[in-house]
Enzyme design. Structure first.
Site, PDB file in Angstrom:
ATOM      1  N   TYR A  90      49.028  47.642  35.890  1.00 35.05           N
ATOM      2  CA  TYR A  90      49.100  46.118  36.419  1.00 35.05           C
ATOM      3  C   TYR A  90      49.854  45.343  35.131  1.00 35.05           C
ATOM      4  CZ  TYR A  90      47.817  41.236  36.141  1.00 35.05           C
ATOM      5  OH  TYR A  90      47.761  39.847  35.797  1.00 35.05           O
TER       6      TYR A  90
ATOM      7  N   LYS B 116      53.843  43.794  35.136  1.00 33.16           N
ATOM      8  CA  LYS B 116      53.992  42.405  34.782  1.00 33.16           C
ATOM      9  C   LYS B 116      55.230  42.568  33.800  1.00 33.16           C
ATOM     10  CE  LYS B 116      51.208  40.029  37.158  1.00 33.16           C
ATOM     11  NZ  LYS B 116      51.944  38.791  38.198  1.00 33.16           N
TER      12      LYS B 116
ATOM     13  N   SER C 214      51.179  38.124  32.144  1.00 37.92           N
ATOM     14  CA  SER C 214      49.874  38.438  31.778  1.00 37.92           C
ATOM     15  C   SER C 214      49.737  39.006  30.210  1.00 37.92           C
ATOM     16  CB  SER C 214      49.400  39.585  32.489  1.00 37.92           C
ATOM     17  OG  SER C 214      48.002  39.842  32.073  1.00 37.92           O
TER      18      SER C 214
HETATM   19  N1  UFG Z   1      32.658  41.379  30.901  1.00 35.68           N
HETATM   20  C1  UFG Z   1      31.319  41.673  30.703  1.00 35.68           C
HETATM   21  N2  UFG Z   1      30.680  41.752  32.054  1.00 35.68           N
HETATM   22  C2  UFG Z   1      31.243  41.607  33.118  1.00 35.68           C
HETATM   23  C3  UFG Z   1      32.611  41.262  33.364  1.00 35.68           C
HETATM   24  C4  UFG Z   1      33.314  41.230  32.009  1.00 35.68           C
HETATM   25  O1  UFG Z   1      30.771  41.850  29.624  1.00 35.68           O
HETATM   26  O2  UFG Z   1      30.651  41.768  34.238  1.00 35.68           O
HETATM   27  C5  UFG Z   1      33.511  41.163  29.553  1.00 35.68           C
HETATM   28  C6  UFG Z   1      34.562  42.271  29.478  1.00 35.68           C
HETATM   29  O3  UFG Z   1      34.025  43.436  28.926  1.00 35.68           O
HETATM   30  C7  UFG Z   1      35.272  41.730  28.611  1.00 35.68           C
HETATM   31  C8  UFG Z   1      35.313  40.022  28.817  1.00 35.68           C
HETATM   32  O4  UFG Z   1      33.971  40.113  29.337  1.00 35.68           O
HETATM   33  O5  UFG Z   1      35.165  41.863  27.419  1.00 35.68           O
HETATM   34  C9  UFG Z   1      36.318  39.604  30.065  1.00 35.68           C
HETATM   35  O6  UFG Z   1      36.168  40.229  31.010  1.00 35.68           O
HETATM   36  P1  UFG Z   1      36.907  39.849  32.306  1.00 35.68           P
HETATM   37  O7  UFG Z   1      37.049  41.165  33.240  1.00 35.68           O
HETATM   38  O8  UFG Z   1      36.614  38.674  32.749  1.00 35.68           O
HETATM   39  O9  UFG Z   1      38.673  39.624  31.868  1.00 35.68           O
HETATM   40  P2  UFG Z   1      39.632  40.590  30.779  1.00 35.68           P
HETATM   41  O10 UFG Z   1      39.679  40.318  29.773  1.00 35.68           O
HETATM   42  O11 UFG Z   1      39.207  42.097  31.394  1.00 35.68           O
HETATM   43  O12 UFG Z   1      40.937  40.557  31.875  1.00 35.68           O
HETATM   44  C10 UFG Z   1      41.920  39.463  31.799  1.00 35.68           C
HETATM   45  C11 UFG Z   1      42.524  39.028  32.878  1.00 35.68           C
HETATM   46  C12 UFG Z   1      43.256  40.320  33.438  1.00 35.68           C
HETATM   47  C13 UFG Z   1      44.255  40.672  32.315  1.00 35.68           C
HETATM   48  C14 UFG Z   1      43.477  41.096  30.879  1.00 35.68           C
HETATM   49  C15 UFG Z   1      44.168  41.329  29.817  1.00 35.68           C
HETATM   50  O13 UFG Z   1      41.402  39.069  34.095  1.00 35.68           O
HETATM   51  O14 UFG Z   1      44.084  39.948  34.408  1.00 35.68           O
HETATM   52  O15 UFG Z   1      42.810  39.936  30.582  1.00 35.68           O
HETATM   53  O16 UFG Z   1      45.099  40.216  29.558  1.00 35.68           O
HETATM   54  F1  UFG Z   1      44.923  41.827  32.356  1.00 35.68           F
END
Ligand code: UFG
Length: 319
Positions: A139, A143, A115
Site C-alpha cells: 500500500y 502511494k 499516506s
Molecule cells: N489498534 C488496536 N486495535 C484495533 C485496531 C487498531 O489496538 O482493533 C491500534 C493499532 O495497533 C495502532 C492504532 O490502533 O497502533 C491505530 O491503528 P489503525 O488500524 O486505526 O491505523 P494505522 O495506524 O494502522 O493505519 C493508518 C492508516 C493507514 C496508513 C497507516 C500508516 O489507516 O492507511 O496509518 O500511516 F497506512
C-alpha cells in the site's frame, strides 16, 4: 469551477464532495463503488460509476473539470500484503491513466491522497516531509510510486500537483443529508472498533509493552473535515510545473488507551477492551510534523480527539 473527485463515493471522498458543493464548486464524481457507496453521492453532483482503469470513462469524467481531487484507490494495508498486484494495478496504473487523460484534456491541477505509509518505520519523530521514504507494505509503495510519478509529470509536462500525506483520518462529516460515516466491510481502524466494542466482543489493544508513556501505540489522528479543508486550500495553492508533498495530521499523538478514554467520555460508559499481542507491521509512534501544512496551505486543524470520537459515534448512530 468544476472539480473531478475520484473516489467520491467513499468515506473521505464523499466528505469532500459535500463540502465542495456547499462552497459553490461544481462536482463530478468518478467511483467504481468497489468500496464506496453510490448513496453517498448527492444528486447535485454529476456521478459517473466506473473505473479509473477505463480510459474512456476517465475521459468522460474529466469533461468540464478544471482540477482533480484524486482519492480513488485501494487503501487497506493488510489487504495490500495479500494482493500486491491489485494495489499496483488500481493505485499506480489507474493514476497513470488519469494523468494521461488529464494531459489530453489540458487539465493541469491535481491534489493526491498520499499516506504516512510512504515513510515506513520512522527514523525521527515527528516526521517531516523531507524524511526518508521506506514503505513497509505494498500500500505504502503504491502511494510513494504515485508521488514520484507526480514529480515527474510536473517536470516533463508542467502538471501542478500536491500530495497530501494522511496520518490517521477519523471523525465524520454531517452533510446536508445526514452523517457520512466510515463504512468498511472489514473494519480494521481503531476508533470504529473502539466505538463498536461490546463485552462479548471487546476491542483488542494491539500491544501494551511498547516504549511509550502507557505502553500502547501512539498515532496522529486528524478529523476528516479538517482534512478536506486542507484539500480545498491545496487546490488554491497548486503551482503549475511543481509538486509539493505535505503531511496532514494534527501534530499531536494519542495513545490507544487515550482513544479508549475519549470514547468512554463520548459514549458515557466504560469501553470493554482486551489487552492483546502486537499487530505485525505496527510502528510504536507515528506523528506528523505539520509546519509545512501551516506555512504552505495556511491550514491548522481545529478538531480534537474528543470531536473525532464524538462525530464518529454520531455517524454510527451510537449517541
Ligand atoms: N489498534 C488496536 N486495535 C484495533 C485496531 C487498531 O489496538 O482493533 C491500534 C493499532 O495497533 C495502532 C492504532 O490502533 O497502533 C491505530 O491503528 P489503525 O488500524 O486505526 O491505523 P494505522 O495506524 O494502522 O493505519 C493508518 C492508516 C493507514 C496508513 C497507516 C500508516 O489507516 O492507511 O496509518 O500511516 F497506512
Amino acid at each position: 469551477m468544476r472539480i473531478l473527485v475520484t473516489g467520491g463515493a467513499g468515506y473521505i471522498g464523499a466528505t469532500a464532495v459535500d463540502i465542495l458543493l456547499t462552497q459553490g464548486f461544481d462536482v463530478t464524481v468518478l467511483d467504481d463503488c468497489s468500496t464506496g457507496h453510490a448513496d453517498s453521492v448527492p444528486s447535485q453532483a454529476r456521478f459517473i460509476e466506473g473505473s479509473l482503469l477505463d480510459a474512456h470513462t476517465v475521459r468522460e469524467a474529466l469533461t468540464g473539470a478544471s482540477a482533480v481531487l484524486h482519492f480513488a484507490g485501494k487503501s487497506l494495508v493488510g489487504e495490500s500484503v495479500v494482493k500486491p498486484d491489485l494495489y499496483h494495478e488500481v493505485n499506480v496504473h489507474g493514476t497513470r491513466i488519469l494523468l494521461e487523460e488529464m494531459r489530453t484534456a489540458a487539465i493541469q491541477r491535481i491534489v493526491f491522497s498520499s499516506s504516512a505509509a510512504t515513510y515506513g518505520e520512522p527514523v525521527t519523530t515527528p516526521i517531516l516531509e523531507s524524511a526518508a521514504t521506506s514503505p513497509t507494505n505494498p500500500y505504502g509503495e503504491t502511494k510513494l510510486a504515485v508521488d514520484n510519478i507526480l514529480t515527474q509529470e510536473g517536470q516533463l509536462h508542467g502538471l501542478g500537483a500536491i500530495s497530501l500525506r494522511y496520518f490517521n483520518v477519523a471523525g465524520a462529516h454531517k452533510s446536508q443529508r445526514g452523517w457520512l460515516p466510515e463504512r468498511h466491510d472489514t473494519e480494521t481502524h481503531l476508533i470504529p472498533n473502539v466505538l463498536r466494542s461490546t463485552p462479548d466482543k471487546p476491542v483488542k489493544i494491539f500491544g501494551t509493552d511498547w516504549s511509550t508513556v502507557d505502553g500502547t501505540c501512539i498515532r496522529d489522528y486528524v478529523h476528516v473535515v479538517d482534512l478536506i479543508d486542507a484539500h480545498i486550500s491545496a487546490l488554491q495553492k497548486i503551482q503549475l510545473g511543481s509538486h509539493e508533498v505535505i503531511n496532514l495530521g494534527s501534530g499531536r499523538g494519542y495513545s490507544v488507551r487515550e482513544v479508549l478514554s475519549a470514547a468512554s467520555s463520548a459514549l458515557g460508559h466504560q469501553i470493554p477492551a482486551q489487552d492483546s499481542s502486537r499487530r505485525s507491521g505496527d510502528p510504536a509512534v507515528l506523528l506528523a510534523d505539520i509546519k509545512k501544512a501551516s506555512t504552505y496551505l495556511g491550514w491548522t486543524p481545529t478538531r480534537d480527539l474528543l470531536a473525532m470520537v464524538t462525530d464518529t459515534a454520531a455517524s454510527f448512530q451510537l449517541s
